[in-house]
Design a protein around this motif. Structure first.
Motif, PDB file in Angstrom:
ATOM      1  N   LYS A 250       0.797  -1.223   0.000  1.00 47.10           N
ATOM      2  CA  LYS A 250       0.000   0.000   0.000  1.00 47.10           C
ATOM      3  C   LYS A 250       0.832   1.276   0.000  1.00 47.10           C
ATOM      4  N   SER A 251       2.081   1.173   0.400  1.00 43.99           N
ATOM      5  CA  SER A 251       2.906   2.375   0.528  1.00 43.99           C
ATOM      6  C   SER A 251       3.388   2.840  -0.837  1.00 43.99           C
ATOM      7  N   HIS A 252       3.085   4.083  -1.184  1.00 49.52           N
ATOM      8  CA  HIS A 252       3.528   4.687  -2.431  1.00 49.52           C
ATOM      9  C   HIS A 252       4.773   5.517  -2.136  1.00 49.52           C
ATOM     10  N   VAL A 253       5.875   5.206  -2.837  1.00 45.80           N
ATOM     11  CA  VAL A 253       7.118   5.902  -2.529  1.00 45.80           C
ATOM     12  C   VAL A 253       7.386   7.081  -3.459  1.00 45.80           C
ATOM     13  N   SER A 254       6.812   7.062  -4.650  1.00 43.34           N
ATOM     14  CA  SER A 254       7.074   8.153  -5.586  1.00 43.34           C
ATOM     15  C   SER A 254       6.078   8.084  -6.727  1.00 43.34           C
ATOM     16  N   THR A 255       5.672   9.245  -7.231  1.00 45.09           N
ATOM     17  CA  THR A 255       4.815   9.275  -8.411  1.00 45.09           C
ATOM     18  C   THR A 255       5.632   9.485  -9.680  1.00 45.09           C
ATOM     19  N   GLN A 256       6.946   9.599  -9.541  1.00 44.46           N
ATOM     20  CA  GLN A 256       7.819   9.770 -10.695  1.00 44.46           C
ATOM     21  C   GLN A 256       8.075   8.416 -11.340  1.00 44.46           C
ATOM     22  N   ALA A 257       7.867   8.324 -12.654  1.00 45.95           N
ATOM     23  CA  ALA A 257       8.073   7.062 -13.367  1.00 45.95           C
ATOM     24  C   ALA A 257       9.528   6.643 -13.262  1.00 45.95           C
ATOM     25  N   ALA A 258       9.751   5.369 -12.933  1.00 41.04           N
ATOM     26  CA  ALA A 258      11.102   4.834 -12.825  1.00 41.04           C
ATOM     27  C   ALA A 258      11.079   3.403 -13.319  1.00 41.04           C
ATOM     28  N   GLY A 259      12.162   2.983 -13.948  1.00 42.17           N
ATOM     29  CA  GLY A 259      12.239   1.634 -14.463  1.00 42.17           C
ATOM     30  C   GLY A 259      12.700   1.643 -15.910  1.00 42.17           C
ATOM     31  N   THR A 260      12.556   0.488 -16.567  1.00 43.01           N
ATOM     32  CA  THR A 260      13.022   0.310 -17.936  1.00 43.01           C
ATOM     33  C   THR A 260      11.850  -0.057 -18.832  1.00 43.01           C
ATOM     34  N   ALA A 261      11.798   0.569 -19.994  1.00 41.77           N
ATOM     35  CA  ALA A 261      10.700   0.331 -20.932  1.00 41.77           C
ATOM     36  C   ALA A 261      10.534  -1.159 -21.198  1.00 41.77           C
ATOM     37  N   GLY A 262       9.294  -1.610 -21.166  1.00 37.43           N
ATOM     38  CA  GLY A 262       8.986  -3.015 -21.371  1.00 37.43           C
ATOM     39  C   GLY A 262       8.725  -3.756 -20.081  1.00 37.43           C
ATOM     40  N   TYR A 263       9.323  -3.277 -18.991  1.00 35.24           N
ATOM     41  CA  TYR A 263       9.167  -3.918 -17.685  1.00 35.24           C
ATOM     42  C   TYR A 263       8.271  -3.124 -16.732  1.00 35.24           C
ATOM     43  N   VAL A 264       7.976  -1.890 -17.072  1.00 38.73           N
ATOM     44  CA  VAL A 264       7.303  -0.984 -16.146  1.00 38.73           C
ATOM     45  C   VAL A 264       5.802  -1.272 -16.100  1.00 38.73           C
TER      46      VAL A 264
END
Length: 375
Positions: A250-264
């Motif tokens: 339930k804990s949201h750590v950030s609304t900024q998109a992070a990760g690698t295309a295809g896996y997000v």
């Protein structure tokens, strides 16, 4: 008695009264510090899993530790000169990997031990490289698990931020799946792929449920899964990881998109804060990649002349239609019916659940591990 003599006696007595307590206090403080030092040294010495590294005398003008003398005391603090010598002056010939924040070098220490040295981009204390440096120290500096890459030491000198890891000679899962690691041209066999999937799942389950506060990795992908000699999986690269408070689901750590295309996960692109279920989605994509041999970032052309489709959508449609055997990597050598075919189908069924577009419908990593244990 003369007044001057009496005044002198009073002053001398007052001086003694003040000096005695001060000397006593200083003596007690000195004993207290002496009793603490052996305890700190003993705690670090009792960790046999961390190999000894050559440590130069710290340069207090350029060195920096996230933890100070407490939580980071068991990580070795290295000088830039030591690491430059170990990597041949950070020679391009010794580069074994790269990422968005810098290069990874193969290094040989004076003891003969081989390690991996990750030199982050030198963009100063406010840059992304320094944020990754702090994140990896904060997370890996306090964790130990058989399926996590071990952080051994670090260096912060001037603009340089460097992390030292155990070297995993078999390289990344990405290289093995996509033809860069095996010089003999042989594909990664099914038993090794299943072991890798189990190891990656165990690492994420530990991060989400095996410690408090939980940790979100936020960049699960095949290039961040490193392989040991027996093809045991080691999850690496915690530069985007975040420690969260409360329930990891339930804990949201950030609304900024992070990760690698295809896996997000789709909710990340929608601006929803990352949760553990986003890691679960990425793990599901990783499993599909392991079984099919397709890169998640590359679209799939189902038939000649047909429109290309997203890899995850293509795989989910086939799995949902009971056609999982049609999308398996033929290089694995699984044919017809049998134990290995059942295992591969079972793994794809788990991936199908993990990549559900609705995060509430996805299993937790603990549940995913339980399902994998039943395969």
């Amino acid at each position: 008695m003369d007044v001057p003599v009496l005044a002198l006696i009073v002053v001398a007595g007052a001086s003694v009264a003040v000096a005695v307590p001060c000397l006593l206090l200083a003596f007690l403080c000195r004993r207290s510090r002496s009793s603490l030092k052996p305890l700190i040294h003993q705690r670090c010495r009792s960790s046999p899993s961390r190999p000894a590294l050559p440590v130069s005398a710290p340069d207090t003008s350029s060195s920096w530790s996230l933890y100070g003398a407490d939580a980071g005391a068991c990580l070795q603090k290295l000088s830039l000169a030591d690491l430059a010598a170990a990597t041949g002056g950070f020679s391009p010939d010794n580069i074994i990997g790269d990422g968005s924040f810098g290069f990874v070098y193969r290094a040989v220490l004076p003891s003969g031990a081989a390690v991996a040295v990750k030199r982050l981009s030198g963009d100063g204390a406010a840059g992304a490289g320094n944020r990754e440096f702090r994140a990896e120290l904060e997370v890996l500096g306090s964790l130990s698990h058989p399926n996590l890459a071990r952080l051994l030491g670090y260096c912060a000198a001037g603009r340089d931020r460097i992390l030292v890891y155990e070297l995993l000679e078999r390289g990344s899962l990405d290289a093995w799946l996509h033809g860069e690691a095996d010089e003999d041209g042989e594909a990664l066999p099914w038993p090794a792929r299943l072991r890798v999937a189990r190891g990656a799942a165990a690492a994420l389950a530990f991060l989400h449920h095996g410690r408090r506060p939980p940790v979100l990795h936020r960049d699960v992908k095949s290039s961040n899964v490193l392989l040991g000699e027996g093809f045991e999986a080691k999850l690496a690269d915690f530069g985007l990881a975040r420690i969260v408070r409360g329930s990891p689901a339930k804990s949201h750590v950030s609304t900024q998109a992070a990760g690698t295309a295809g896996y997000v996960a789709p909710e990340i692109w929608a601006g929803v804060g990352a949760t553990a279920k986003a890691d679960v989605y990425s793990f599901g994509v990783l499993v599909i990649e392991i079984v099919t041999g397709h890169r998640p970032s590359w679209p799939v052309k189902t038939k000649n002349g047909e429109k290309e489709v997203d890899m995850v959508d293509w795989a989910r449609e086939k799995i949902g239609a009971g056609q999982a055997s049609e999308i398996m990597d033929r290089r694995m050598g699984i044919g017809g019916q049998g134990k290995e075919m059942d295992e591969a189908k079972g793994l794809l069924e788990i991936a199908w659940q993990c990549t559900d577009s609705g995060q509430k419908n996805r299993p937790t990593m603990e549940e995913a591990v339980e399902m994998m244990n039943r395969i």
